[in-house]
Design a protein around this motif. Structure first.
Motif, PDB file in Angstrom:
ATOM      1  N   ARG A 160       0.817  -1.222   0.000  1.00 14.35           N
ATOM      2  CA  ARG A 160       0.000   0.000   0.000  1.00 14.35           C
ATOM      3  C   ARG A 160       0.848   1.269   0.000  1.00 14.35           C
ATOM      4  O   ARG A 160       0.334   2.366  -0.213  1.00 14.35           O
ATOM      5  N   GLY A 161       2.178   1.128   0.264  1.00 13.02           N
ATOM      6  CA  GLY A 161       3.031   2.297   0.458  1.00 13.02           C
ATOM      7  C   GLY A 161       3.165   2.570   1.942  1.00 13.02           C
ATOM      8  O   GLY A 161       2.169   2.836   2.626  1.00 13.02           O
ATOM      9  N   SER A 162       4.390   2.483   2.455  1.00 11.54           N
ATOM     10  CA  SER A 162       4.581   2.534   3.912  1.00 11.54           C
ATOM     11  C   SER A 162       4.637   3.939   4.474  1.00 11.54           C
ATOM     12  O   SER A 162       4.469   4.117   5.689  1.00 11.54           O
ATOM     13  N   VAL A 163       4.879   4.946   3.633  1.00  7.64           N
ATOM     14  CA  VAL A 163       5.024   6.321   4.130  1.00  7.64           C
ATOM     15  C   VAL A 163       3.853   7.157   3.623  1.00  7.64           C
ATOM     16  O   VAL A 163       3.767   7.466   2.433  1.00  7.64           O
ATOM     17  N   PRO A 164       2.939   7.552   4.502  1.00  8.99           N
ATOM     18  CA  PRO A 164       1.741   8.290   4.058  1.00  8.99           C
ATOM     19  C   PRO A 164       2.053   9.567   3.290  1.00  8.99           C
ATOM     20  O   PRO A 164       1.337   9.916   2.339  1.00  8.99           O
ATOM     21  N   PHE A 165       3.128  10.279   3.663  1.00  4.71           N
ATOM     22  CA  PHE A 165       3.440  11.545   2.991  1.00  4.71           C
ATOM     23  C   PHE A 165       3.741  11.331   1.514  1.00  4.71           C
ATOM     24  O   PHE A 165       3.388  12.176   0.675  1.00  4.71           O
ATOM     25  N   GLU A 166       4.370  10.213   1.163  1.00  5.24           N
ATOM     26  CA  GLU A 166       4.662   9.941  -0.235  1.00  5.24           C
ATOM     27  C   GLU A 166       3.377   9.752  -1.032  1.00  5.24           C
ATOM     28  O   GLU A 166       3.271  10.184  -2.181  1.00  5.24           O
ATOM     29  N   ILE A 167       2.397   9.109  -0.422  1.00  3.83           N
ATOM     30  CA  ILE A 167       1.104   8.904  -1.082  1.00  3.83           C
ATOM     31  C   ILE A 167       0.398  10.236  -1.302  1.00  3.83           C
ATOM     32  O   ILE A 167      -0.145  10.511  -2.379  1.00  3.83           O
TER      33      ILE A 167
ATOM     34  N   GLU B  23      10.171  14.125   9.652  1.00  6.95           N
ATOM     35  CA  GLU B  23      10.616  15.329  10.335  1.00  6.95           C
ATOM     36  C   GLU B  23      10.179  16.579   9.587  1.00  6.95           C
ATOM     37  O   GLU B  23       9.799  17.586  10.189  1.00  6.95           O
ATOM     38  N   MET B  24      10.197  16.526   8.259  1.00  7.56           N
ATOM     39  CA  MET B  24       9.748  17.651   7.455  1.00  7.56           C
ATOM     40  C   MET B  24       8.282  17.983   7.727  1.00  7.56           C
ATOM     41  O   MET B  24       7.858  19.141   7.657  1.00  7.56           O
ATOM     42  N   ASN B  25       7.517  16.952   8.062  1.00  5.94           N
ATOM     43  CA  ASN B  25       6.082  17.127   8.320  1.00  5.94           C
ATOM     44  C   ASN B  25       5.757  17.128   9.807  1.00  5.94           C
ATOM     45  O   ASN B  25       4.598  16.931  10.188  1.00  5.94           O
ATOM     46  N   GLY B  26       6.759  17.333  10.648  1.00  9.94           N
ATOM     47  CA  GLY B  26       6.529  17.480  12.077  1.00  9.94           C
ATOM     48  C   GLY B  26       6.153  16.207  12.795  1.00  9.94           C
ATOM     49  O   GLY B  26       5.382  16.232  13.758  1.00  9.94           O
ATOM     50  N   ALA B  27       6.684  15.079  12.337  1.00  7.66           N
ATOM     51  CA  ALA B  27       6.363  13.794  12.970  1.00  7.66           C
ATOM     52  C   ALA B  27       7.624  12.932  12.977  1.00  7.66           C
ATOM     53  O   ALA B  27       8.680  13.336  12.511  1.00  7.66           O
ATOM     54  N   MET B  28       7.481  11.731  13.532  1.00  5.67           N
ATOM     55  CA  MET B  28       8.547  10.741  13.481  1.00  5.67           C
ATOM     56  C   MET B  28       7.961   9.415  13.039  1.00  5.67           C
ATOM     57  O   MET B  28       6.805   9.113  13.351  1.00  5.67           O
ATOM     58  N   PRO B  29       8.717   8.613  12.287  1.00  6.34           N
ATOM     59  CA  PRO B  29       8.182   7.319  11.848  1.00  6.34           C
ATOM     60  C   PRO B  29       7.809   6.446  13.041  1.00  6.34           C
ATOM     61  O   PRO B  29       8.519   6.408  14.047  1.00  6.34           O
ATOM     62  N   ASP B  30       6.686   5.768  12.918  1.00  3.10           N
ATOM     63  CA  ASP B  30       6.267   4.819  13.956  1.00  3.10           C
ATOM     64  C   ASP B  30       6.952   3.495  13.670  1.00  3.10           C
ATOM     65  O   ASP B  30       6.350   2.553  13.149  1.00  3.10           O
TER      66      ASP B  30
END
Length: 370
Positions: free
Chosen positions: A137-144, A287-294
């Protein structure tokens, strides 16, 4: 902790290796094989030199008897320099002769299903049937979201397009009326070289996802910590035996960062340095979007990854003991090394692969076969 973690683990690993080797000898009943996972994350080289460097390492995997090379798909991030996996895989097909290769994974919400289907068929024929495929499904939501796709619906899009592609592999004419895609009377001029299609892979992050993979008859890998990986493989095995009848057990893989050198001290020095660069790429979009990978992989040091059981850097003896213990604990039959990451230099990667192939792979394979 600045001392090599293997010094803390050495005595325990030595005992674990002896125990694990005996456990393998006591009846796994299948072959142990080795693969490679690669994010294709950025270093400081110009891109043309970067791709050439990586292809030289992949040629070493081919020479060394690895089963397959699996590349990730990422977009708009230094974590992944293969946003079009098919393009990179086509180069691998030309530079290798035995190594199988494929994706971990094609992110289906970002692909037109008929286009990726045609690319898969081309790659399978051009490589003489050496292609392996993972879909996701794509692991990184920001890329989607950067592609303008719905993050909230990416699981549903993936599921529908996977079903569509599997149907299209064997269809002469494709008709499809889904929620996200609709096709009518499409002539399917291309079919895969491997029948009915190349081997399929699934990345499992929980026992429930492992069960889904087993029910669909897929190969499975996980990069989870050993305790969770044990439960994931156990569920996969249980469901496989229940629903797949006499089908041969597929590959059940563990993904681990691996660096091998002459000594523990040399290996951990290299791994610590390279991991810092890899981690910067891994957390870049978050980090660019103010979060950290879970993810447990976001830890600040390679030493912490070793402690978690997701990485090892050391001499061949240290690496062999670490992996033998995990193979015995999880009952995995496919060990997938992440040998290329961060700012590892070409000679460091080649030497690591050479030592691994000469002194780690044979010992574990002999124990497993006997």
């Amino acid at each position: 902790m600045r001392g090599h973690p293997a010094r803390v683990l050495r005595q325990r690993l030595a005992v674990a290796y002896d125990t694990a080797e005996q456990g393998i000898l006591d009846g796994a009943g299948m072959n142990l094989e080795f693969g490679v996972f690669d994010h294709l994350d950025r270093n400081d080289l110009p891109l043309r030199e970067y791709y050439e460097q990586r292809l030289k390492v992949i040629e070493a995997f081919d020479r060394s008897g690895f089963y397959a090379y699996h590349v990730a798909e990422h977009h708009f991030t230094p974590l992944g320099m293969a946003p079009s996996p098919s393009v990179f895989l086509s180069a691998i097909g030309q530079r290798t002769t035995r190594l199988r290769f494929g994706t971990f994974v094609y992110a289906l919400p970002l692909h037109h299903p008929l286009r990726v289907l045609e690319e898969i068929c081309m790659l399978d024929h051009m490589s003489g049937g050496r292609l392996e495929i993972g879909f996701g499904r794509g692991s990184v939501p920001f890329e989607i979201s950067y592609y303008g796709q719905s993050v909230g619906e990416r699981q549903q899009i993936y599921s529908e397009r996977l079903e569509l592609i599997l149907k299209a592999f064997t269809a002469k004419t494709l008709n499809w009326n889904g929620r996200y895609d609709r096709f009518e009377n499409v002539p399917m001029e291309l079919a895969p070289f491997q029948k009915p299609h190349p081997p399929l892979w699934y990345g499992a992050h929980s026992p429930d996802s492992a069960e889904r993979a087993a029910r669909k008859g897929l190969n499975m890998v996980t990069n989870d910590i050993p305790t969770n990986a044990r439960e994931i493989v156990a569920r996969f095995r249980k469901i496989w035996h229940e629903v797949q009848n006499s089908a041969v057990m597929p590959k059940m893989g563990l993904v681990r960062f691996i660096v091998v050198a002459d000594t523990d001290a040399k290996a951990i020095t290299v791994a610590r340095r390279a991991y810092i660069r890899w981690r910067s790429s891994f957390t870049y979009l978050s980090e660019m979007n103010g979060a950290m990978p879970d993810s447990p992989l976001r830890v600040e040091s390679f030493d912490e990854l070793i402690t978690q059981g997701q990485a090892i850097a050391g001499s061949p003896e240290t690496v062999r003991a670490f992996l033998a213990a995990q193979i015995d604990d999880t009952k995995a039959n496919y060990m997938v090394g992440q040998f290329c990451f961060g700012d590892l230099e070409l000679d460091e990667m080649l030497f690591s692969v050479e030592l691994f192939a000469a002194h780690v792979m044979p010992a574990l394979q002999i124990a497993f076969k006997n």
